[in-house]
Design a protein around this motif. Structure first.
Motif, PDB file in Angstrom:
ATOM      1  N   LYS A 379     -21.079 -32.547 -28.383  1.00 27.38           N
ATOM      2  CA  LYS A 379     -20.706 -31.344 -29.069  1.00 27.38           C
ATOM      3  C   LYS A 379     -21.428 -30.565 -29.730  1.00 27.38           C
ATOM      4  N   LYS A 380     -22.682 -30.920 -29.869  1.00 26.19           N
ATOM      5  CA  LYS A 380     -23.493 -30.073 -30.607  1.00 26.19           C
ATOM      6  C   LYS A 380     -24.979 -30.169 -29.814  1.00 26.19           C
ATOM      7  N   PRO A 381     -24.757 -29.608 -28.595  1.00 28.13           N
ATOM      8  CA  PRO A 381     -25.995 -29.668 -27.567  1.00 28.13           C
ATOM      9  C   PRO A 381     -27.234 -28.797 -28.038  1.00 28.13           C
ATOM     10  N   GLY A 382     -26.925 -28.031 -29.030  1.00 26.33           N
ATOM     11  CA  GLY A 382     -28.274 -27.194 -29.759  1.00 26.33           C
ATOM     12  C   GLY A 382     -29.310 -28.052 -30.387  1.00 26.33           C
ATOM     13  N   GLY A 383     -28.692 -29.233 -30.894  1.00 27.65           N
ATOM     14  CA  GLY A 383     -29.917 -30.114 -31.628  1.00 27.65           C
ATOM     15  C   GLY A 383     -30.310 -31.049 -30.555  1.00 27.65           C
ATOM     16  N   PHE A 384     -30.271 -30.966 -29.192  1.00 24.35           N
ATOM     17  CA  PHE A 384     -30.544 -31.867 -28.324  1.00 24.35           C
ATOM     18  C   PHE A 384     -32.366 -32.355 -28.374  1.00 24.35           C
ATOM     19  N   ASP A 385     -32.898 -31.139 -28.438  1.00 21.70           N
ATOM     20  CA  ASP A 385     -34.450 -30.990 -28.269  1.00 21.70           C
ATOM     21  C   ASP A 385     -35.001 -31.560 -29.533  1.00 21.70           C
ATOM     22  N   HIS A 386     -34.122 -31.439 -30.699  1.00 26.55           N
ATOM     23  CA  HIS A 386     -34.761 -31.749 -32.008  1.00 26.55           C
ATOM     24  C   HIS A 386     -34.166 -32.956 -32.787  1.00 26.55           C
ATOM     25  N   ALA A 387     -33.382 -33.601 -32.024  1.00 27.65           N
ATOM     26  CA  ALA A 387     -32.876 -34.929 -32.407  1.00 27.65           C
ATOM     27  C   ALA A 387     -33.782 -35.984 -32.526  1.00 27.65           C
ATOM     28  N   ARG A 388     -34.009 -36.513 -33.875  1.00 25.99           N
ATOM     29  CA  ARG A 388     -34.888 -37.651 -34.130  1.00 25.99           C
ATOM     30  C   ARG A 388     -34.623 -39.064 -33.055  1.00 25.99           C
ATOM     31  N   PRO A 389     -33.295 -39.114 -33.267  1.00 29.88           N
ATOM     32  CA  PRO A 389     -33.114 -40.638 -32.354  1.00 29.88           C
ATOM     33  C   PRO A 389     -33.769 -40.473 -30.927  1.00 29.88           C
ATOM     34  N   LEU A 390     -33.954 -39.380 -30.371  1.00 33.31           N
ATOM     35  CA  LEU A 390     -34.288 -38.971 -29.001  1.00 33.31           C
ATOM     36  C   LEU A 390     -35.883 -39.106 -28.548  1.00 33.31           C
ATOM     37  N   GLU A 391     -36.499 -39.038 -29.985  1.00 36.78           N
ATOM     38  CA  GLU A 391     -38.159 -38.822 -29.813  1.00 36.78           C
ATOM     39  C   GLU A 391     -38.486 -39.906 -29.106  1.00 36.78           C
ATOM     40  N   GLY A 392     -39.421 -39.714 -28.216  1.00 37.03           N
ATOM     41  CA  GLY A 392     -40.216 -40.959 -27.735  1.00 37.03           C
ATOM     42  C   GLY A 392     -39.383 -41.535 -26.641  1.00 37.03           C
ATOM     43  N   TRP A 393     -38.002 -41.087 -26.236  1.00 35.03           N
ATOM     44  CA  TRP A 393     -37.128 -41.881 -25.497  1.00 35.03           C
ATOM     45  C   TRP A 393     -37.747 -41.591 -23.795  1.00 35.03           C
ATOM     46  N   GLY A 394     -38.350 -42.769 -23.561  1.00 34.65           N
ATOM     47  CA  GLY A 394     -39.097 -42.672 -21.981  1.00 34.65           C
ATOM     48  C   GLY A 394     -38.269 -42.782 -20.805  1.00 34.65           C
ATOM     49  N   LEU A 395     -37.301 -41.612 -20.687  1.00 35.41           N
ATOM     50  CA  LEU A 395     -36.719 -41.640 -19.408  1.00 35.41           C
ATOM     51  C   LEU A 395     -37.267 -41.344 -18.120  1.00 35.41           C
ATOM     52  N   PRO A 396     -36.795 -41.836 -17.051  1.00 37.96           N
ATOM     53  CA  PRO A 396     -37.487 -41.896 -15.536  1.00 37.96           C
ATOM     54  C   PRO A 396     -37.799 -40.240 -15.457  1.00 37.96           C
ATOM     55  N   GLY A 397     -38.764 -39.680 -14.550  1.00 37.70           N
ATOM     56  CA  GLY A 397     -38.934 -38.454 -14.249  1.00 37.70           C
ATOM     57  C   GLY A 397     -37.794 -37.798 -13.436  1.00 37.70           C
ATOM     58  N   CYS A 398     -37.038 -38.312 -12.867  1.00 33.48           N
ATOM     59  CA  CYS A 398     -35.770 -37.895 -12.159  1.00 33.48           C
ATOM     60  C   CYS A 398     -34.773 -37.271 -13.154  1.00 33.48           C
ATOM     61  N   PHE A 399     -34.857 -37.683 -14.430  1.00 27.28           N
ATOM     62  CA  PHE A 399     -33.799 -36.924 -15.302  1.00 27.28           C
ATOM     63  C   PHE A 399     -34.229 -35.703 -15.797  1.00 27.28           C
ATOM     64  N   ASP A 400     -35.726 -35.394 -15.886  1.00 31.60           N
ATOM     65  CA  ASP A 400     -36.198 -34.236 -16.164  1.00 31.60           C
ATOM     66  C   ASP A 400     -36.011 -33.211 -15.160  1.00 31.60           C
ATOM     67  N   GLU A 401     -36.251 -33.572 -13.845  1.00 33.06           N
ATOM     68  CA  GLU A 401     -35.881 -32.838 -12.583  1.00 33.06           C
ATOM     69  C   GLU A 401     -34.346 -32.479 -12.568  1.00 33.06           C
ATOM     70  N   LEU A 402     -33.522 -33.331 -12.979  1.00 27.03           N
ATOM     71  CA  LEU A 402     -32.141 -33.097 -13.127  1.00 27.03           C
ATOM     72  C   LEU A 402     -31.869 -32.079 -14.029  1.00 27.03           C
ATOM     73  N   ARG A 403     -32.266 -32.131 -15.226  1.00 29.59           N
ATOM     74  CA  ARG A 403     -32.327 -31.045 -16.260  1.00 29.59           C
ATOM     75  C   ARG A 403     -32.416 -29.778 -15.977  1.00 29.59           C
TER      76      ARG A 403
END
Length: 498
Positions: A379-403
């Motif tokens: 609902k609030k996608p603008g806060g995605f890059d600044h969300a503290r719960p997502l800090e250091g979330w080690g997702l596989p590289g394919c997710f970065d390519e998808l984004r």
């Protein structure tokens, strides 16, 4: 001693009189009389206490100070040197320090308590906690040592926990009972707040609910020592130090407490082969007699945990034991039941498990599961890059390519978050495989990735097995004659024509 023996023999056998012996051996008459009374020289004996012209007047003041120390904190009591300084500065004492030290030593020796040796029947136990340091994952930390011993056999069991608390107290009992192969009929404790909420007299105790639950499950009887009388469980008091000196020296270097506890269990097992002074059998042989007097282990396993209540705040966090743990945002500002063990924290809302975290033993920490916040971020996608719960979330590289591809195609961050929300239904590895496949075939929207993940999760239909069905092996199913369907079609067309 030879002269003493000769004089004594000749006088007592009548060979010489006491006066003759004194003249012949050039001894004082009193010395000859003393030889006749004593088998060996008795040494110098003072007939009256030695006078203390300087110290005597200060002895009552020393006794007063030492009596007052009994009510002072243990680490803030007078030493002999401090008493000497006070007597010198406050009362003008001009004697030496050694005289004060001797007076203090004499008073304390006279005030020391004497203990009665106790007998220990088979099937009883004592429990205590101690502390030690270990190098855990490269960091030196203090751990709490749970120790249970069976005084009859001196069998010992020790485990290390991050802290002394209800969960470690219960888990220690559970592991100890399994190690000893039974439940002691009676267990002695000190007056820890884990078990005792209130002391109501010399032996009366109000017990905590969790201790009563432990006792009710295993059916043992409890015995609590008198306040400040740890000597009533002196066996385990001594074995805490024994285990620390023999099992934890040098300081262990381990990657986890599970590794350390496995080693401690091995040490306790090996210790059963020792035979103690005054015992005719080894600890292991005496343990067999202990086990005969023990209760059987319950068939149902005990759940070593603590249950408490809290509310999730507006940040979707629940506070427990100085730390905060996240729950899905749909459960924010709701009452939450917390079930904590030594390994994990389970969060329950209205009887349903909504979150589970590994237990954090540090203090003032926030423990997040990033998936819990994805519904809000959608609902609030603008806060995605600044969300503290997502800090250091080690997702596989394919997710970065998808984004990157989603943002290039104009679908944006919201569609990427929709893909991440599939983690609410799928584990990370299967979803990452589905994203990899979607990137290979050029289909990158969330719905397509969901279909791929669901298809991969479906299990193929298993072949029908004839094992255990020998009568079906004789059944012969002929192959289908496809030409028969042609006659059916021909008959159908003729009917339509008519």
């Amino acid at each position: 001693m030879e002269l003493w023996t000769e004089v004594r023999r000749r006088v007592l056998t009548g060979e010489l009189s006491r006066r003759q012996a004194a003249e012949e051996y050039d001894l004082n008459y009193r010395t000859v009389a003393k030889a006749c009374e004593h088998v060996e020289p008795p040494g110098y004996r003072r007939t009256a206490p030695r006078k203390r012209p300087k110290m005597g007047a200060y002895l009552p003041r020393i006794a007063q100070i030492l009596e007052a120390d009994k009510r002072a904190p243990r680490k803030q009591r007078h030493t002999a040197k401090r008493i000497f300084e006070r007597l010198r500065d406050e009362q003008g004492y001009t004697g030496c320090y050694e005289s004060v030290k001797e007076a203090v030593r004499a008073y304390r020796q006279g005030a020391q308590e004497v203990f009665l040796p106790l007998s220990h029947p088979p099937g009883e136990a004592q429990v205590d906690f101690g502390y030690a340091y270990v190098d855990l994952a490269g960091e030196r930390v203090q751990v709490a040592l749970f120790v249970m011993t069976l005084p009859y056999s001196d069998a010992l069991f020790m485990q290390a926990f991050p802290r002394e608390c209800t969960e470690s107290f219960q888990e220690g009992h559970k592991r100890a009972f399994e190690f000893f192969g039974g439940v002691p009929g009676r267990i002695s404790y000190d007056n820890s707040k884990i078990a005792v909420t209130k002391v109501t007299g010399s032996r009366g105790r109000q017990l905590t609910r969790e201790f009563l639950r432990l006792e009710s499950h295993y059916l043992f009887a409890h015995h609590f020592c008198l306040v400040r009388r740890a000597n009533e469980k002196g066996k385990v008091e001594g074995l805490v130090g024994f285990g620390r000196r023999n099992f934890l020296v040098p300081v262990p270097q381990v990657d986890s407490l599970e590794e350390l506890n496995a080693e401690l269990a091995k040490r306790c097992e090996a210790d059963l082969d020792r035979t103690l002074r005054g015992k005719s059998q080894s600890k292991r042989e005496l343990l067999a007699e202990d086990q005969q007097a023990m209760l059987e282990l319950p068939k149902q396993s005990f759940d070593a945990r603590r249950v408490t209540q809290a509310s999730a705040c507006g940040l979707s966090l629940v506070r427990f034991d100085t730390n905060r743990y996240s729950v899905p945002v749909a459960h924010a500002r709701r009452p939450i039941t917390i079930v904590a063990t030594v390994d994990e924290v389970r969060l329950i809302d209205a009887g349903r498990l909504v979150a589970k975290h590994s237990r954090c033993w540090k203090r003032e920490q926030d423990v997040y599961d990033p998936v819990h916040y994805l519904a809000l971020l959608e609902k609030k996608p603008g806060g995605f890059d600044h969300a503290r719960p997502l800090e250091g979330w080690g997702l596989p590289g394919c997710f970065d390519e998808l984004r990157r591809l989603l943002e290039a195609d104009g679908l944006g961050t919201r569609e990427y978050i929709r893909v991440l929300r599939l983690l609410e239904r799928f584990e990370l590895k299967p979803l990452a495989d589905a994203v990899d496949y979607a990137l290979d075939i050029g289909v990158i929207d969330a719905d397509a990735i969901r279909v791929i993940a669901e298809h991969r999760r479906e299990e193929p239909v298993a072949l029908f097995s004839l094992d255990g069905r020998p009568h079906l092996r004789t059944v012969d199913v002929p192959a289908t004659d496809v030409s028969a369907y042609g006659s059916l079609l021909t008959a159908g067309l003729e009917g339509d024509a008519s």
